[in-house]
Design an enzyme around this catalytic site. Structure first.
Site, PDB file in Angstrom:
ATOM      1  N   HIS A 287       0.826  -1.202   0.000  1.00  0.00           N
ATOM      2  CA  HIS A 287       0.000   0.000   0.000  1.00  0.00           C
ATOM      3  C   HIS A 287       0.863   1.257   0.000  1.00  0.00           C
ATOM      4  CE1 HIS A 287      -3.418  -2.485   2.079  1.00  0.00           C
ATOM      5  NE2 HIS A 287      -3.293  -2.758   0.793  1.00  0.00           N
TER       6      HIS A 287
HETATM    7  C1  FAD Z   1      -0.206  -7.777  -4.434  1.00  0.00           C
HETATM    8  C2  FAD Z   1      -1.075  -6.585  -4.083  1.00  0.00           C
HETATM    9  C3  FAD Z   1      -2.252  -6.787  -3.401  1.00  0.00           C
HETATM   10  C4  FAD Z   1      -3.062  -5.697  -3.077  1.00  0.00           C
HETATM   11  N1  FAD Z   1      -4.244  -5.933  -2.435  1.00  0.00           N
HETATM   12  C5  FAD Z   1      -5.066  -4.909  -2.185  1.00  0.00           C
HETATM   13  C6  FAD Z   1      -6.337  -5.147  -1.580  1.00  0.00           C
HETATM   14  O1  FAD Z   1      -6.721  -6.261  -1.294  1.00  0.00           O
HETATM   15  N2  FAD Z   1      -7.124  -4.060  -1.329  1.00  0.00           N
HETATM   16  C7  FAD Z   1      -6.732  -2.786  -1.635  1.00  0.00           C
HETATM   17  O2  FAD Z   1      -7.495  -1.837  -1.375  1.00  0.00           O
HETATM   18  N3  FAD Z   1      -5.525  -2.543  -2.183  1.00  0.00           N
HETATM   19  C8  FAD Z   1      -4.703  -3.573  -2.479  1.00  0.00           C
HETATM   20  N4  FAD Z   1      -3.485  -3.341  -3.042  1.00  0.00           N
HETATM   21  C9  FAD Z   1      -3.073  -1.967  -3.250  1.00  0.00           C
HETATM   22  C10 FAD Z   1      -3.696  -1.334  -4.475  1.00  0.00           C
HETATM   23  O3  FAD Z   1      -3.809  -2.268  -5.530  1.00  0.00           O
HETATM   24  C11 FAD Z   1      -2.800  -0.209  -4.925  1.00  0.00           C
HETATM   25  O4  FAD Z   1      -2.439   0.567  -3.810  1.00  0.00           O
HETATM   26  C12 FAD Z   1      -3.543   0.668  -5.912  1.00  0.00           C
HETATM   27  O5  FAD Z   1      -3.848  -0.072  -7.058  1.00  0.00           O
HETATM   28  C13 FAD Z   1      -2.673   1.827  -6.276  1.00  0.00           C
HETATM   29  O6  FAD Z   1      -3.431   2.628  -7.152  1.00  0.00           O
HETATM   30  P1  FAD Z   1      -2.769   3.808  -7.912  1.00  0.00           P
HETATM   31  O7  FAD Z   1      -3.830   4.361  -8.822  1.00  0.00           O
HETATM   32  O8  FAD Z   1      -2.122   4.737  -6.939  1.00  0.00           O
HETATM   33  O9  FAD Z   1      -1.588   3.144  -8.733  1.00  0.00           O
HETATM   34  P2  FAD Z   1      -1.671   1.967  -9.813  1.00  0.00           P
HETATM   35  O10 FAD Z   1      -2.881   1.109  -9.653  1.00  0.00           O
HETATM   36  O11 FAD Z   1      -0.317   1.327  -9.772  1.00  0.00           O
HETATM   37  O12 FAD Z   1      -1.874   2.758 -11.160  1.00  0.00           O
HETATM   38  C14 FAD Z   1      -0.791   3.402 -11.790  1.00  0.00           C
HETATM   39  C15 FAD Z   1      -1.066   3.273 -13.282  1.00  0.00           C
HETATM   40  O13 FAD Z   1      -0.142   4.113 -13.946  1.00  0.00           O
HETATM   41  C16 FAD Z   1       0.349   3.408 -15.062  1.00  0.00           C
HETATM   42  N5  FAD Z   1       1.643   4.000 -15.366  1.00  0.00           N
HETATM   43  C17 FAD Z   1       2.790   3.854 -14.695  1.00  0.00           C
HETATM   44  N6  FAD Z   1       3.769   4.563 -15.279  1.00  0.00           N
HETATM   45  C18 FAD Z   1       3.210   5.174 -16.349  1.00  0.00           C
HETATM   46  C19 FAD Z   1       3.695   6.048 -17.358  1.00  0.00           C
HETATM   47  N7  FAD Z   1       4.975   6.465 -17.367  1.00  0.00           N
HETATM   48  N8  FAD Z   1       2.833   6.458 -18.288  1.00  0.00           N
HETATM   49  C20 FAD Z   1       1.539   6.084 -18.289  1.00  0.00           C
HETATM   50  N9  FAD Z   1       1.024   5.255 -17.356  1.00  0.00           N
HETATM   51  C21 FAD Z   1       1.851   4.800 -16.400  1.00  0.00           C
HETATM   52  C22 FAD Z   1       0.436   1.970 -14.631  1.00  0.00           C
HETATM   53  O14 FAD Z   1       0.429   1.104 -15.746  1.00  0.00           O
HETATM   54  C23 FAD Z   1      -0.860   1.846 -13.807  1.00  0.00           C
HETATM   55  O15 FAD Z   1      -1.970   1.494 -14.603  1.00  0.00           O
HETATM   56  C24 FAD Z   1      -2.675  -4.391  -3.417  1.00  0.00           C
HETATM   57  C25 FAD Z   1      -1.476  -4.194  -4.113  1.00  0.00           C
HETATM   58  C26 FAD Z   1      -0.692  -5.274  -4.460  1.00  0.00           C
HETATM   59  C27 FAD Z   1       0.581  -5.034  -5.226  1.00  0.00           C
END
Ligand code: FAD
Length: 191
Positions: free
Chosen positions: A131
């Protein structure tokens, strides 16, 4: 299960520990985990750690990998809360309701009891809960990464809308909070 370490029956306020039952042995690398099918795990953790990690570029190139230093367990608050979480996990694991599912505690193991021994075990066993949050500080000053509208400092039309703008980690898993941030930002940017 999100709980208050000092009183697991309390249902008000922000929980400071988390316990989770996993039906397989789940242990960090380097620990002597038993084979699959022979054990279950009560995972435990700290919901509001005060240790602060750091992420920085390793070089000027776009393909230079980031340097990520999570600084786990830097503060006494985190070490003490983790010890409490581990003790609560033990309470659950040793509860009579699990008698027919449990033989003996394998990790950390019955001899590990003192705070010093628990700290040493936790230091070797703790890992990420996946997270990561709060790496792009929001603020109105020039050093802030994003402004209060999530606009990237120095850019007119680039925004950061993800977990990195969270000022603090929520108690529970962060995905729902990220969706809320994204939907709120999308709605306000349509206005
Ligand atoms: C194994 C695991 C289990 C988890 N389990 C849970 C759970 O049960 N419940 C929960 O609430 N959370 C869970 N999480 C946490 C949650 O999935 C993440 O914290 C959340 O998805 C993060 O969201 P975000 O939008 O900040 O980043 P991300 O979901 O990582 O989104 C970032 C996006 O940006 C894109 N990106 C990256 N670099 C670039 C670039 N240069 N140009 C264009 N696009 C780019 C990526 O492809 C991605 O689609 C889990 C995480 C993991 C790894």
């Amino acid at each position: 299960m999100y709980l208050h370490g000092d009183d697991p029956t309390r249902s008000t306020g922000s929980p400071d520990i988390v316990l989770a039952c996993v039906v397989v042995p789940s242990a960090a690398e380097g620990l002597n985990a038993p084979p699959y099918g022979s054990a279950f795990t009560i995972l435990c953790g700290v919901t509001h750690p005060t240790s602060r990690g750091r992420i920085a570029p390793s070089g000027p190139g776009r393909n230079d990998a980031p340097v990520i230093d999570p600084h786990y367990l830097e503060t006494e608050h985190d070490r003490a809360t983790f010890r409490i979480a581990l003790k609560r996990a033990r309470m659950v694991g040793h509860h009579a309701a699990l008698d027919e599912w449990r033989d003996a505690e394998i990790l950390p193991g019955a001899p590990v009891q003192s705070d010093h021994e628990l700290d040493a075990f936790i230091a070797g066993a703790a890992s990420t809960h996946h997270h990561p949050a709060g790496t792009c500080r929001m603020g109105s000053d020039t050093d802030a990464v994003v402004d209060p509208d999530l606009r990237l400092n120095g850019f007119d039309n680039a925004f950061v809308v993800d977990a990195s703008v969270m000022p603090a980690i929520p108690s529970g898993p962060i995905n729902a909070a990220i969706v809320a941030i994204a939907e709120t930002w999308a709605a306000s940017s349509r206005d």
